[in-house]
Each structure stands twice: as C-alpha cells, then as structure tokens.
Design an enzyme around this catalytic site. Structure first.
Site, PDB file in Angstrom:
ATOM      1  N   LYS A   1      10.952   5.534   1.422  1.00  0.00           N
ATOM      2  CA  LYS A   1      11.127   4.079   1.305  1.00  0.00           C
ATOM      3  C   LYS A   1       9.791   3.371   1.062  1.00  0.00           C
ATOM      4  CE  LYS A   1      13.058   3.523   5.354  1.00  0.00           C
ATOM      5  NZ  LYS A   1      13.122   4.898   5.897  1.00  0.00           N
TER       6      LYS A   1
ATOM      7  N   ARG B   1      17.469  -2.014  10.916  1.00  0.00           N
ATOM      8  CA  ARG B   1      17.603  -0.615  11.291  1.00  0.00           C
ATOM      9  C   ARG B   1      18.849  -0.385  12.153  1.00  0.00           C
ATOM     10  NH1 ARG B   1      12.664   1.345  10.050  1.00  0.00           N
ATOM     11  NH2 ARG B   1      11.974   3.362  10.583  1.00  0.00           N
TER      12      ARG B   1
ATOM     13  N   ARG C   1       3.865  15.400   5.719  1.00  0.00           N
ATOM     14  CA  ARG C   1       3.132  14.135   5.860  1.00  0.00           C
ATOM     15  C   ARG C   1       2.231  14.178   7.101  1.00  0.00           C
ATOM     16  NH1 ARG C   1       6.568   8.700   5.954  1.00  0.00           N
ATOM     17  NH2 ARG C   1       6.863   9.113   8.155  1.00  0.00           N
TER      18      ARG C   1
ATOM     19  N   ARG D   1       0.233  10.844  11.394  1.00  0.00           N
ATOM     20  CA  ARG D   1       0.951   9.797  12.129  1.00  0.00           C
ATOM     21  C   ARG D   1       1.446  10.354  13.450  1.00  0.00           C
ATOM     22  NH1 ARG D   1       5.236   6.424   8.520  1.00  0.00           N
ATOM     23  NH2 ARG D   1       6.490   6.740  10.382  1.00  0.00           N
TER      24      ARG D   1
HETATM   25  P1  ADP Z   1      10.192   6.073   9.172  1.00  0.00           P
HETATM   26  O1  ADP Z   1      11.178   5.391   8.263  1.00  0.00           O
HETATM   27  O2  ADP Z   1       9.545   7.259   8.552  1.00  0.00           O
HETATM   28  O3  ADP Z   1      10.716   6.376  10.548  1.00  0.00           O
HETATM   29  P2  ADP Z   1       8.695   3.590   9.604  1.00  0.00           P
HETATM   30  O4  ADP Z   1       7.257   3.450   9.312  1.00  0.00           O
HETATM   31  O5  ADP Z   1       9.656   2.734   8.845  1.00  0.00           O
HETATM   32  O6  ADP Z   1       8.956   5.125   9.391  1.00  0.00           O
HETATM   33  O7  ADP Z   1       8.983   3.324  11.170  1.00  0.00           O
HETATM   34  C1  ADP Z   1       8.246   4.001  12.169  1.00  0.00           C
HETATM   35  C2  ADP Z   1       8.672   3.541  13.564  1.00  0.00           C
HETATM   36  O8  ADP Z   1       8.428   2.123  13.707  1.00  0.00           O
HETATM   37  C3  ADP Z   1      10.140   3.719  13.909  1.00  0.00           C
HETATM   38  O9  ADP Z   1      10.434   5.021  14.364  1.00  0.00           O
HETATM   39  C4  ADP Z   1      10.289   2.655  15.039  1.00  0.00           C
HETATM   40  O10 ADP Z   1       9.744   3.101  16.251  1.00  0.00           O
HETATM   41  C5  ADP Z   1       9.429   1.520  14.524  1.00  0.00           C
HETATM   42  N1  ADP Z   1      10.221   0.563  13.702  1.00  0.00           N
HETATM   43  C6  ADP Z   1       9.978   0.213  12.413  1.00  0.00           C
HETATM   44  N2  ADP Z   1      10.889  -0.679  11.962  1.00  0.00           N
HETATM   45  C7  ADP Z   1      11.745  -0.890  12.993  1.00  0.00           C
HETATM   46  C8  ADP Z   1      12.911  -1.686  13.180  1.00  0.00           C
HETATM   47  N3  ADP Z   1      13.391  -2.460  12.197  1.00  0.00           N
HETATM   48  N4  ADP Z   1      13.534  -1.642  14.390  1.00  0.00           N
HETATM   49  C9  ADP Z   1      13.064  -0.903  15.390  1.00  0.00           C
HETATM   50  N5  ADP Z   1      11.996  -0.109  15.290  1.00  0.00           N
HETATM   51  C10 ADP Z   1      11.329  -0.098  14.106  1.00  0.00           C
END
Ligand code: ADP
Length: 191
Positions: A13, A87, A126, A132
């Site tokens: 994404k 989410r 990654r 990360r």
């Molecule tokens: P990925 O899609 O690879 O899990 P992201 O960078 O989008 O990576 O998100 C990493 C973390 O950030 C999630 O696992 C969560 O802990 C937090 N996070 C990001 N966006 C949200 C959201 N909309 N609601 C709740 N937690 C979020």
C-alpha cells in the site's frame, strides 16, 4: 478524486500510495508513518501507540481517527489518498461522519489483494532492509490475523457501497501500479 487504499500488511500500500500521489498529483496521508514518527519522537501519543505497535495490534481508534480528521479538515484540495485508514468498521464509520460533515465522500476504494504466504515472505524481507520493530515473524502473524478479523470486513462494507475495486497484488510492483493507473485514469474522466 478521493481514494482509500485497502489491503493486508505487506500488500504494498505504501509503495503504491507513493506512485499514485506523485503521478496523479494528489496529497496522501499514511497513518502507519504518522504513528511511527510519534513513536520515534517519543511524544505522549507515541508512548501510548508503541505499546500496541510493537505487538502488531491496532492502536486505539481515536489516535488514527483524530490524525485523519485533522488532516482532511485542513485539505484545501478535493483530491487525496488515505493509506492505512480506515482499518476497521468503527474507523470507517467515523470517516463517513467526518466526510459528511464537510459534504464530501469517497470515490473509490482500491483493495490490493495478496496471498498470505507471499505477505509473510515480503514482510520478513522488509525486516532485513528497513528494520521496522513490527516486522518480526510473531508480530507479522498477529498483524495478518488482526487484518483478517478487523480490517477484512471493510471489503464487504465498501463493496456494498459499490466503491470497491480489487487489484491482484501478487504481481510485481510495476504491474500492480499499471493496473491501478489504468483504473484511475478511467475514473478520472468521471471525477
Ligand atoms: P502495515 O500495513 O504493514 O501493517 P502500517 O505502516 O500501515 O503497516 O501500520 C503499522 C502499524 O501502525 C499497525 O500495525 C498499527 O499498530 C498502527 N496503525 C496504522 N494505522 C492504523 C489505524 N488506522 N488504526 C489502528 N492502528 C493503526
């Protein structure tokens, strides 16, 4: 054109959001990146978020919802892209409320679909590149199971609203982007 990017962790994404934003000249917000920068800067919000983040859990809804609300209300342009939000159904409903309060809406939800086995491979890969703190096998498995439980109901939610467009994310980055671009170009004639 107002777009949501939906898909499991590791679907690409963030990468696709970057291409779309650049090529279509639209602003984007990534809640994951914002959460990470709060954690890095050790803000009050970052301290709370980190407890969830390191386990691969979703942070409490009000954190990303407030971030997105503030961002949307500050946009002067009617074109934007959300990466990582909503989410879950609760966040999607909050988003609807935020948008209707400013007479706005979503035009399309791009759902990037990837097989689970490939997701794990990509995320482990990654980890060795980006380091990360949430890219280790245990956390990855938790993030995928949370995606299935909490986030995947959004597929039906947006499909019912006739907003969902499904993309095969198993293909190489460039092919995935090409499919997105073709679709958005068609859509741009409408919006
Ligand atoms: P990925 O899609 O690879 O899990 P992201 O960078 O989008 O990576 O998100 C990493 C973390 O950030 C999630 O696992 C969560 O802990 C937090 N996070 C990001 N966006 C949200 C959201 N909309 N609601 C709740 N937690 C979020």
């Amino acid at each position: 054109m107002r777009i949501i990017l939906l898909g499991p962790p590791g679907a690409g994404k963030g990468t696709q959001a970057g291409y779309i934003s650049k090529n279509f000249n639209i602003k984007k917000i990534s809640t994951g990146n914002l959460v990470r920068s709060h954690i890095k800067e050790n803000t009050e919000l970052g301290k709370i978020a980190n407890e969830y983040y390191i386990k691969g859990d979703l942070v409490p809804d009000k954190i990303p919802t407030n971030m997105v609300k503030e961002w949307i209300l500050n946009q002067t342009d009617s074109k934007w892209l959300l990466d990582g939000f909503p989410r879950n159904i609760n966040q999607a409903e909050s988003l609807n409320n935020i948008l209707s309060s400013v007479n706005s809406n979503i035009n399309t939800v791009l759902f990037i679909n990837v097989d689970t086995k490939l997701l794990i491979e990509r995320l482990l890969n990654r980890q060795s590149i980006e380091n990360r703190s949430d890219d280790n096998l245990e956390t990855i498995k938790n993030r995928i199971s949370i995606y299935e439980k909490e986030t995947s109901p959004l597929i039906g939610f947006y499909n019912d609203k006739k907003l969902l467009y499904k993309i095969n994310g198993n293909k190489p980055i460039k092919s995935v982007y090409q499919e997105i671009e073709n679709y958005l170009k068609k859509k741009c004639r409408i919006y």
